[in-house]
Design a protein around this motif. Structure first.
Motif, PDB file in Angstrom:
ATOM      1  N   LEU A  52      -0.243   0.958  -4.665  1.00 28.76           N
ATOM      2  CA  LEU A  52      -1.474   1.247  -5.385  1.00 28.76           C
ATOM      3  C   LEU A  52      -2.448   0.080  -5.308  1.00 28.76           C
ATOM      4  O   LEU A  52      -3.658   0.256  -5.136  1.00 28.76           O
ATOM      5  CB  LEU A  52      -1.155   1.573  -6.847  1.00 28.76           C
ATOM      6  CG  LEU A  52      -0.479   2.918  -7.101  1.00 28.76           C
ATOM      7  CD1 LEU A  52       0.167   2.933  -8.488  1.00 28.76           C
ATOM      8  CD2 LEU A  52      -1.477   4.067  -6.979  1.00 28.76           C
ATOM      9  N   THR A  53      -1.921  -1.132  -5.417  1.00 25.13           N
ATOM     10  CA  THR A  53      -2.765  -2.324  -5.363  1.00 25.13           C
ATOM     11  C   THR A  53      -3.346  -2.519  -3.967  1.00 25.13           C
ATOM     12  O   THR A  53      -4.558  -2.756  -3.804  1.00 25.13           O
ATOM     13  CB  THR A  53      -1.956  -3.564  -5.772  1.00 25.13           C
ATOM     14  OG1 THR A  53      -1.431  -3.376  -7.096  1.00 25.13           O
ATOM     15  CG2 THR A  53      -2.823  -4.807  -5.752  1.00 25.13           C
ATOM     16  N   ARG A  54      -2.514  -2.408  -2.953  1.00 23.08           N
ATOM     17  CA  ARG A  54      -2.975  -2.643  -1.584  1.00 23.08           C
ATOM     18  C   ARG A  54      -3.934  -1.561  -1.093  1.00 23.08           C
ATOM     19  O   ARG A  54      -4.829  -1.836  -0.288  1.00 23.08           O
ATOM     20  CB  ARG A  54      -1.774  -2.731  -0.637  1.00 23.08           C
ATOM     21  CG  ARG A  54      -0.951  -3.994  -0.814  1.00 23.08           C
ATOM     22  CD  ARG A  54       0.291  -3.986   0.060  1.00 23.08           C
ATOM     23  NE  ARG A  54       1.015  -5.247  -0.033  1.00 23.08           N
ATOM     24  CZ  ARG A  54       2.211  -5.454   0.478  1.00 23.08           C
ATOM     25  NH1 ARG A  54       2.839  -4.470   1.131  1.00 23.08           N
ATOM     26  NH2 ARG A  54       2.808  -6.635   0.363  1.00 23.08           N
ATOM     27  N   SER A  55      -3.752  -0.340  -1.570  1.00 26.83           N
ATOM     28  CA  SER A  55      -4.600   0.757  -1.087  1.00 26.83           C
ATOM     29  C   SER A  55      -5.998   0.714  -1.690  1.00 26.83           C
ATOM     30  O   SER A  55      -6.933   1.291  -1.129  1.00 26.83           O
ATOM     31  CB  SER A  55      -3.953   2.103  -1.417  1.00 26.83           C
ATOM     32  OG  SER A  55      -3.945   2.331  -2.825  1.00 26.83           O
ATOM     33  N   GLY A  56      -6.132   0.062  -2.839  1.00 22.04           N
ATOM     34  CA  GLY A  56      -7.436   0.008  -3.498  1.00 22.04           C
ATOM     35  C   GLY A  56      -7.879   1.333  -4.081  1.00 22.04           C
ATOM     36  O   GLY A  56      -9.058   1.514  -4.407  1.00 22.04           O
ATOM     37  N   THR A  57      -6.954   2.263  -4.264  1.00 23.91           N
ATOM     38  CA  THR A  57      -7.309   3.585  -4.777  1.00 23.91           C
ATOM     39  C   THR A  57      -7.498   3.599  -6.284  1.00 23.91           C
ATOM     40  O   THR A  57      -8.126   4.511  -6.815  1.00 23.91           O
ATOM     41  CB  THR A  57      -6.239   4.627  -4.406  1.00 23.91           C
ATOM     42  OG1 THR A  57      -4.951   4.134  -4.792  1.00 23.91           O
ATOM     43  CG2 THR A  57      -6.233   4.891  -2.911  1.00 23.91           C
ATOM     44  N   GLU A 240       5.466  -3.038   4.689  1.00 23.55           N
ATOM     45  CA  GLU A 240       4.254  -3.659   4.170  1.00 23.55           C
ATOM     46  C   GLU A 240       3.146  -2.628   3.889  1.00 23.55           C
ATOM     47  O   GLU A 240       2.438  -2.733   2.899  1.00 23.55           O
ATOM     48  CB  GLU A 240       3.738  -4.724   5.140  1.00 23.55           C
ATOM     49  CG  GLU A 240       4.637  -5.951   5.245  1.00 23.55           C
ATOM     50  CD  GLU A 240       4.834  -6.625   3.899  1.00 23.55           C
ATOM     51  OE1 GLU A 240       3.823  -6.910   3.222  1.00 23.55           O
ATOM     52  OE2 GLU A 240       5.980  -6.868   3.516  1.00 23.55           O
ATOM     53  N   SER A 241       3.013  -1.641   4.751  1.00 24.30           N
ATOM     54  CA  SER A 241       1.945  -0.663   4.582  1.00 24.30           C
ATOM     55  C   SER A 241       2.453   0.666   4.025  1.00 24.30           C
ATOM     56  O   SER A 241       1.709   1.644   3.986  1.00 24.30           O
ATOM     57  CB  SER A 241       1.241  -0.412   5.925  1.00 24.30           C
ATOM     58  OG  SER A 241       2.147   0.151   6.857  1.00 24.30           O
ATOM     59  N   PHE A 242       3.684   0.686   3.560  1.00 25.25           N
ATOM     60  CA  PHE A 242       4.275   1.916   3.058  1.00 25.25           C
ATOM     61  C   PHE A 242       3.446   2.518   1.915  1.00 25.25           C
ATOM     62  O   PHE A 242       3.101   1.844   0.962  1.00 25.25           O
ATOM     63  CB  PHE A 242       5.701   1.653   2.575  1.00 25.25           C
ATOM     64  CG  PHE A 242       6.334   2.826   1.892  1.00 25.25           C
ATOM     65  CD1 PHE A 242       6.608   3.990   2.590  1.00 25.25           C
ATOM     66  CD2 PHE A 242       6.654   2.773   0.547  1.00 25.25           C
ATOM     67  CE1 PHE A 242       7.176   5.086   1.958  1.00 25.25           C
ATOM     68  CE2 PHE A 242       7.233   3.847  -0.094  1.00 25.25           C
ATOM     69  CZ  PHE A 242       7.493   5.006   0.610  1.00 25.25           C
ATOM     70  N   MET A 243       3.114   3.772   2.052  1.00 24.11           N
ATOM     71  CA  MET A 243       2.376   4.601   1.083  1.00 24.11           C
ATOM     72  C   MET A 243       0.917   4.187   0.924  1.00 24.11           C
ATOM     73  O   MET A 243       0.170   4.825   0.172  1.00 24.11           O
ATOM     74  CB  MET A 243       3.057   4.635  -0.296  1.00 24.11           C
ATOM     75  CG  MET A 243       4.417   5.276  -0.293  1.00 24.11           C
ATOM     76  SD  MET A 243       4.999   5.847  -1.923  1.00 24.11           S
ATOM     77  CE  MET A 243       4.915   4.361  -2.904  1.00 24.11           C
ATOM     78  N   VAL A 244       0.474   3.161   1.598  1.00 22.55           N
ATOM     79  CA  VAL A 244      -0.919   2.706   1.456  1.00 22.55           C
ATOM     80  C   VAL A 244      -1.861   3.703   2.124  1.00 22.55           C
ATOM     81  O   VAL A 244      -2.917   4.018   1.576  1.00 22.55           O
ATOM     82  CB  VAL A 244      -1.100   1.305   2.052  1.00 22.55           C
ATOM     83  CG1 VAL A 244      -2.568   0.898   2.063  1.00 22.55           C
ATOM     84  CG2 VAL A 244      -0.255   0.300   1.278  1.00 22.55           C
TER      85      VAL A 244
END
Length: 244
Positions: A52-57, A240-244
């Protein structure tokens, strides 16, 4: 948007399985809440927070542990004064590598450009014999949800769209939490507790659409936990990019 992770629940089936195992392999899981279960190298809930944090959603993440999922969501909305769309995530659920929060956010944006109060559910295809385990979505040709049938027999619906606990509620739909809980205040707890009951109630009142994914991990018992752990330990290609 904001995210609310529902982390309440006893994990009764899982703890029963762990306690009855005589091998000693799972002693480290005794008393561990499901959101804190180690999945690969990370606790389950940490994978959601990181994605959630990495995706910026979202610009806020709230974890609610009080029992009663719909009441948990209402508590978060009122306590934190949420006046935004909300992603609601079951604390015992993870998805496979093809899932993307970015694509979910894009779909929500497209839907709400046409109707600001639109909500979004996920679905995945289940087998005939699995319909009685899940809420099953029936949709029209535009993937608008017509109804959710709770654990129907295969003969009771042609749909095989199982709905996991991952919902995007528009800000316009959140005041309906009060109406739902007021209407159900004298109902048995099973009619007002599970978030799917609110979803079923919401469908005829707001435009609700669905987006298909390939599947999910629902950590309910020891075998399902082990399947999840193996996937994240051995199969997942890009942690690292899982679910992003």
């Amino acid at each position: 948007m904001k995210a609310v992770i529902l982390a309440a629940g006893y994990g009764t089936r899982l703890q029963r399985d762990v306690s009855s195992d005589r091998s000693g392999r799972f002693a480290h899981l005794v008393g561990v809440p499901k959101p804190l279960l180690p999945v690969g190298r990370s606790p389950l809930i940490s994978r959601w927070v990181r994605a959630l944090t990495r995706s910026g959603t979202v610009d806020g993440i709230y974890v609610v542990e009080r029992l009663g999922a719909v009441a948990c969501l209402q508590l978060a909305v009122k306590h934190f004064g949420i006046q935004d769309g909300v992603i609601v995530i079951g604390g015992d659920t993870l998805f496979r590598e093809d899932f993307s929060l970015g694509r979910v956010a894009q779909k929500v944006s497209e839907l709400q450009a046409r109707s600001a109060d639109s909500c979004l559910l996920l679905c995945y295809r289940c087998r005939d014999e699995e319909t009685q385990k899940y809420g099953i979505l029936e949709v029209d040709e535009d993937l608008r949800v017509l109804r959710m049938k709770e654990k129907p027999r295969p003969s009771e619906t042609e749909s095989r769209r199982a709905c996991p606990c991952f919902y995007v509620f528009s800000k316009e739909s959140l005041p309906l939490l009060d109406a739902f809980l007021e209407e159900k205040k004298d109902a048995p707890i099973e009619e007002r507790d599970a978030p799917g009951n609110f979803v079923s109630w919401l469908i005829p009142r707001k435009p609700v659409f669905t987006q298909e994914i390939s599947g999910r991990f629902d950590v309910g018992n020891l075998p399902s936990y082990l399947d999840c752990d193996v996937y994240f330990s051995e199969t997942l290609q890009d942690d690292e990019s899982f679910m992003v």
